[in-house]
Design a protein around this motif. Structure first.
Motif, PDB file in Angstrom:
ATOM      1  N   ILE A  38      29.496   9.643  42.010  1.00  0.00           N
ATOM      2  CA  ILE A  38      30.771   9.546  42.887  1.00  0.00           C
ATOM      3  C   ILE A  38      31.501  10.870  42.954  1.00  0.00           C
ATOM      4  CG2 ILE A  38      31.246   7.008  42.838  1.00  0.00           C
ATOM      5  CD1 ILE A  38      33.554   8.124  40.754  1.00  0.00           C
ATOM      6  N   LYS A  39      30.631  11.840  42.774  1.00  0.00           N
ATOM      7  CA  LYS A  39      31.120  13.190  42.850  1.00  0.00           C
ATOM      8  C   LYS A  39      31.840  13.644  44.129  1.00  0.00           C
ATOM      9  CE  LYS A  39      26.521  15.060  42.963  1.00  0.00           C
ATOM     10  NZ  LYS A  39      26.181  16.236  43.689  1.00  0.00           N
ATOM     11  N   ALA A  40      32.363  14.705  43.966  1.00  0.00           N
ATOM     12  CA  ALA A  40      33.127  15.296  45.385  1.00  0.00           C
ATOM     13  C   ALA A  40      33.692  14.419  46.004  1.00  0.00           C
ATOM     14  CB  ALA A  40      31.647  15.948  46.013  1.00  0.00           C
ATOM     15  N   VAL A  84      28.922  13.130  33.189  1.00  0.00           N
ATOM     16  CA  VAL A  84      29.344  14.228  34.018  1.00  0.00           C
ATOM     17  C   VAL A  84      28.034  15.188  34.126  1.00  0.00           C
ATOM     18  CG1 VAL A  84      30.824  16.502  33.706  1.00  0.00           C
ATOM     19  CG2 VAL A  84      31.816  14.496  32.718  1.00  0.00           C
ATOM     20  N   LEU A  85      27.705  15.463  35.436  1.00  0.00           N
ATOM     21  CA  LEU A  85      26.416  16.047  35.822  1.00  0.00           C
ATOM     22  C   LEU A  85      26.125  17.495  35.719  1.00  0.00           C
ATOM     23  CD1 LEU A  85      25.870  13.682  38.721  1.00  0.00           C
ATOM     24  CD2 LEU A  85      24.610  13.347  36.574  1.00  0.00           C
ATOM     25  N   SER A  86      27.355  18.165  35.873  1.00  0.00           N
ATOM     26  CA  SER A  86      26.981  19.803  35.983  1.00  0.00           C
ATOM     27  C   SER A  86      27.241  20.217  34.678  1.00  0.00           C
ATOM     28  CB  SER A  86      28.368  20.320  36.994  1.00  0.00           C
ATOM     29  OG  SER A  86      28.001  19.861  38.301  1.00  0.00           O
ATOM     30  N   LEU A 163      18.266  11.012  28.267  1.00  0.00           N
ATOM     31  CA  LEU A 163      17.564  12.231  28.383  1.00  0.00           C
ATOM     32  C   LEU A 163      17.240  12.154  29.862  1.00  0.00           C
ATOM     33  CD1 LEU A 163      15.494  14.119  26.720  1.00  0.00           C
ATOM     34  CD2 LEU A 163      13.710  12.377  27.314  1.00  0.00           C
ATOM     35  N   MET A 164      17.607  13.037  30.703  1.00  0.00           N
ATOM     36  CA  MET A 164      17.473  12.849  32.076  1.00  0.00           C
ATOM     37  C   MET A 164      16.942  14.220  32.750  1.00  0.00           C
ATOM     38  SD  MET A 164      21.544  13.732  32.856  1.00  0.00           S
ATOM     39  CE  MET A 164      21.636  13.985  34.650  1.00  0.00           C
ATOM     40  N   SER A 165      16.801  14.217  34.085  1.00  0.00           N
ATOM     41  CA  SER A 165      16.117  15.010  34.869  1.00  0.00           C
ATOM     42  C   SER A 165      16.461  14.761  36.315  1.00  0.00           C
ATOM     43  CB  SER A 165      14.703  15.085  34.800  1.00  0.00           C
ATOM     44  OG  SER A 165      14.070  16.605  35.132  1.00  0.00           O
ATOM     45  N   HIS A 166      16.349  15.856  37.218  1.00  0.00           N
ATOM     46  CA  HIS A 166      16.657  15.685  38.652  1.00  0.00           C
ATOM     47  C   HIS A 166      15.475  16.045  39.412  1.00  0.00           C
ATOM     48  CE1 HIS A 166      19.463  15.049  41.874  1.00  0.00           C
ATOM     49  NE2 HIS A 166      19.431  16.379  41.931  1.00  0.00           N
ATOM     50  N   PHE A 167      15.356  15.583  40.929  1.00  0.00           N
ATOM     51  CA  PHE A 167      14.577  15.697  42.004  1.00  0.00           C
ATOM     52  C   PHE A 167      15.189  16.907  42.712  1.00  0.00           C
ATOM     53  CE2 PHE A 167      12.957  11.619  40.373  1.00  0.00           C
ATOM     54  CZ  PHE A 167      11.587  11.741  40.101  1.00  0.00           C
ATOM     55  N   ALA A 203      16.235   9.031  38.594  1.00  0.00           N
ATOM     56  CA  ALA A 203      16.171   8.922  39.852  1.00  0.00           C
ATOM     57  C   ALA A 203      17.542   8.994  40.772  1.00  0.00           C
ATOM     58  CB  ALA A 203      15.688   7.283  40.144  1.00  0.00           C
ATOM     59  N   ASN A 204      17.466   9.720  41.816  1.00  0.00           N
ATOM     60  CA  ASN A 204      18.608   9.709  42.817  1.00  0.00           C
ATOM     61  C   ASN A 204      17.905   8.757  44.016  1.00  0.00           C
ATOM     62  OD1 ASN A 204      16.149  11.060  44.033  1.00  0.00           O
ATOM     63  ND2 ASN A 204      17.048  13.051  44.395  1.00  0.00           N
ATOM     64  N   SER A 205      18.994   8.924  45.090  1.00  0.00           N
ATOM     65  CA  SER A 205      18.674   7.769  45.992  1.00  0.00           C
ATOM     66  C   SER A 205      17.095   7.771  46.771  1.00  0.00           C
ATOM     67  CB  SER A 205      19.537   7.932  47.271  1.00  0.00           C
ATOM     68  OG  SER A 205      20.872   7.998  46.878  1.00  0.00           O
ATOM     69  N   ARG A 220      20.419   6.713  39.367  1.00  0.00           N
ATOM     70  CA  ARG A 220      21.787   7.555  39.672  1.00  0.00           C
ATOM     71  C   ARG A 220      21.857   7.702  41.284  1.00  0.00           C
ATOM     72  NH1 ARG A 220      19.375  11.460  36.179  1.00  0.00           N
ATOM     73  NH2 ARG A 220      19.380  12.944  37.838  1.00  0.00           N
ATOM     74  N   PRO A 221      21.912   6.777  41.992  1.00  0.00           N
ATOM     75  CA  PRO A 221      21.825   7.289  43.378  1.00  0.00           C
ATOM     76  C   PRO A 221      23.381   7.448  43.728  1.00  0.00           C
ATOM     77  CG  PRO A 221      22.197   4.843  43.215  1.00  0.00           C
ATOM     78  CD  PRO A 221      21.715   5.167  41.689  1.00  0.00           C
ATOM     79  N   GLY A 222      23.423   8.461  45.123  1.00  0.00           N
ATOM     80  CA  GLY A 222      24.484   8.885  45.539  1.00  0.00           C
ATOM     81  C   GLY A 222      24.599   8.372  47.097  1.00  0.00           C
TER      82      GLY A 222
HETATM   83  C1  PLP Z   1      21.918  14.960  38.596  1.00  0.00           C
HETATM   84  C2  PLP Z   1      22.200  14.343  39.908  1.00  0.00           C
HETATM   85  N1  PLP Z   1      21.988  13.053  40.031  1.00  0.00           N
HETATM   86  C3  PLP Z   1      21.885  12.359  41.117  1.00  0.00           C
HETATM   87  C4  PLP Z   1      22.538  12.507  42.290  1.00  0.00           C
HETATM   88  C5  PLP Z   1      22.568  11.795  43.514  1.00  0.00           C
HETATM   89  O1  PLP Z   1      21.609  12.218  44.429  1.00  0.00           O
HETATM   90  P1  PLP Z   1      21.681  11.356  45.884  1.00  0.00           P
HETATM   91  O2  PLP Z   1      22.928  11.417  46.509  1.00  0.00           O
HETATM   92  O3  PLP Z   1      20.462  12.297  46.568  1.00  0.00           O
HETATM   93  O4  PLP Z   1      21.214  10.211  45.523  1.00  0.00           O
HETATM   94  C6  PLP Z   1      22.812  14.112  42.328  1.00  0.00           C
HETATM   95  C7  PLP Z   1      23.409  14.467  43.579  1.00  0.00           C
HETATM   96  O5  PLP Z   1      23.213  15.567  44.189  1.00  0.00           O
HETATM   97  C8  PLP Z   1      22.583  14.865  41.340  1.00  0.00           C
HETATM   98  O6  PLP Z   1      23.049  16.200  41.337  1.00  0.00           O
END
Ligand code: PLP
Length: 378
Positions: A38-40, A84-86, A163-167, A203-205, A220-222
């Motif tokens: 729910i950022k931004a 907190v993702l950043s 423990l996390m990662s991003h695509f 996992a993102n969306s 973690r979908p957005g």
């Molecule tokens: C670390 C991280 N996880 C998850 C997401 C969610 O991504 P999306 O909106 O493509 O599902 C984001 C979005 O930028 C992100 O930065």
């Protein structure tokens, strides 16, 4: 009664659609915890409205970009855990601890600062270690993970919860690179099994929809929660069942007949070719309507697509409603994003015109545009 100061340009947030998108994505996640991103300002949808509704639907943990976003919601009375993702700097350590946030950690400086702040506050702080499996942004390299975790373990106030990662490319048709990343992440997860980490998550969306091997212990979908496709290349047919949560609407505040050859708005970047009926709507680039859409946008008025004409200005824009002569009046609705009659303008349509992505269109809608929640049915 207080006289109305309600803005005439509004973002309507359909909570019923948000709820249905959540259920759809939870089904994809197969019962794993789903941590909405729910950022931004909830991708422009209004963080407080969205967060409150998601909490009422049983979500517990929400993802934000920085401690300020979490603090604003906690100060507003929300009760949730915030991941907190950043990456941030030690100057935020005290606030992260005070607000009970779970920061992503990828430097020892930050780990040490958090440990110290937690010590001072007489608390513990849960952190998530970010592994850069191929995003090329924040995170330690996979091979550094065991040694890094050994160091983190020496900080008595830190609990390594995740423990996390991003695509970077999960939304592409070719999943080869993402599958390699999943392999790398899996190997790190195995090599760090002894650290008692509760959640592995990446996992993102796009990955939630198309890469079941990426689901691990939480997702973690957005964008998909907001009913927007991560890209046009998502293979999962359920992407078509997502419902856009946001509609962006305004109202006609002025109508004028002008002769052929009239120059309109700054720079006269549009000149009428025939006698025209021109409507003014109180939405401009200060509302997040990109000025580069000038003369390249259609709004729905009276159920019909009507071209935006002339330069979009800070607070007002013009729409050619000549084809609605006799059927259009002051106060009528004009839809920038959303449905009217049988037609629809999507965030993707605007994104295509600007050669960008739907994420940018919705998250650019300015703070001054009120978010109006409707349809709170579950
Ligand atoms: C670390 C991280 N996880 C998850 C997401 C969610 O991504 P999306 O909106 O493509 O599902 C984001 C979005 O930028 C992100 O930065």
């Amino acid at each position: 009664m207080k006289p109305s100061t309600q803005r005439l340009t509004q973002a309507v947030i359909h909570l019923d659609r948000l709820g249905r998108n959540l259920r759809l994505l939870q089904a994809q996640a197969g019962g794993r915890p789903l941590w909405p991103v729910i950022k931004a300002n909830a991708y422009g949808h209004g963080a407080e409205i969205v967060a409150r509704h998601l909490l009422s639907l049983g979500c517990h943990e929400l993802c934000v970009a920085d401690v300020g976003e979490a603090a604003a919601l906690l100060d507003a009375g929300l009760r949730a855990r915030f991941l907190v993702l950043s990456a941030t700097l030690p100057e935020h350590a005290e606030a992260l601890v005070a607000y009970g946030c779970e920061p992503v950690v990828c430097t020892l400086e930050m780990a040490e600062a958090l440990d110290r702040a937690a010590q001072q506050a007489g608390r513990r702080v849960a952190v998530h270690l970010k592994i850069d499996t191929g995003m090329g942004r924040i995170g330690i390299r996979p091979e550094e993970a065991p040694a890094f975790l050994e160091r983190l373990r020496t900080y008595s106030r830190l609990r390594i919860r995740g423990l996390m990662s991003h695509f970077p490319r999960a939304d592409e048709a070719d999943k080869g690179y993402s599958l390699e990343q999943i392999g790398r992440f899996r190997r790190v997860a195995e090599a760090t099994r002894g650290f008692g980490i509760e959640f592995r998550h990446m996992a993102n969306s796009a990955a939630l929809l198309d890469l079941p091997g990426s689901h691990f212990d939480a997702v973690r979908p957005g964008i998909a929660l907001y009913g927007l496709p991560p890209s046009r290349q998502i293979a999962n047919p359920r992407v078509r069942d997502l419902e856009p949560v946001l509609e962006w609407k305004t109202r006609i505040t002025f109508l004028k007949e002008v002769p052929a050859g009239t120059g309109l708005s700054y720079g006269h970047a549009f000149r009428t070719e025939r006698p025209s009926l021109i409507a003014t709507v109180p939405v401009g680039y200060a509302d997040g309507l990109d000025r580069r859409l000038s003369n390249d946008l259609e709004l729905l008025v009276g159920g019909l697509r009507c071209p935006q004409v002339g330069r979009i200005t800070m607070d007002m824009s013009l729409v050619d409603v000549t084809r609605l002569r006799g059927q259009v009046a002051l106060g009528d609705e004009a839809v920038i994003i959303g449905r009217q009659g049988g037609d629809q303008v999507t965030a993707d349509e605007l994104a295509a015109r600007l050669d960008t992505i739907n994420y940018e269109i919705v998250s650019a809608i300015a703070q001054r545009v009120p978010r109006i929640a409707v349809g709170a049915l579950r």
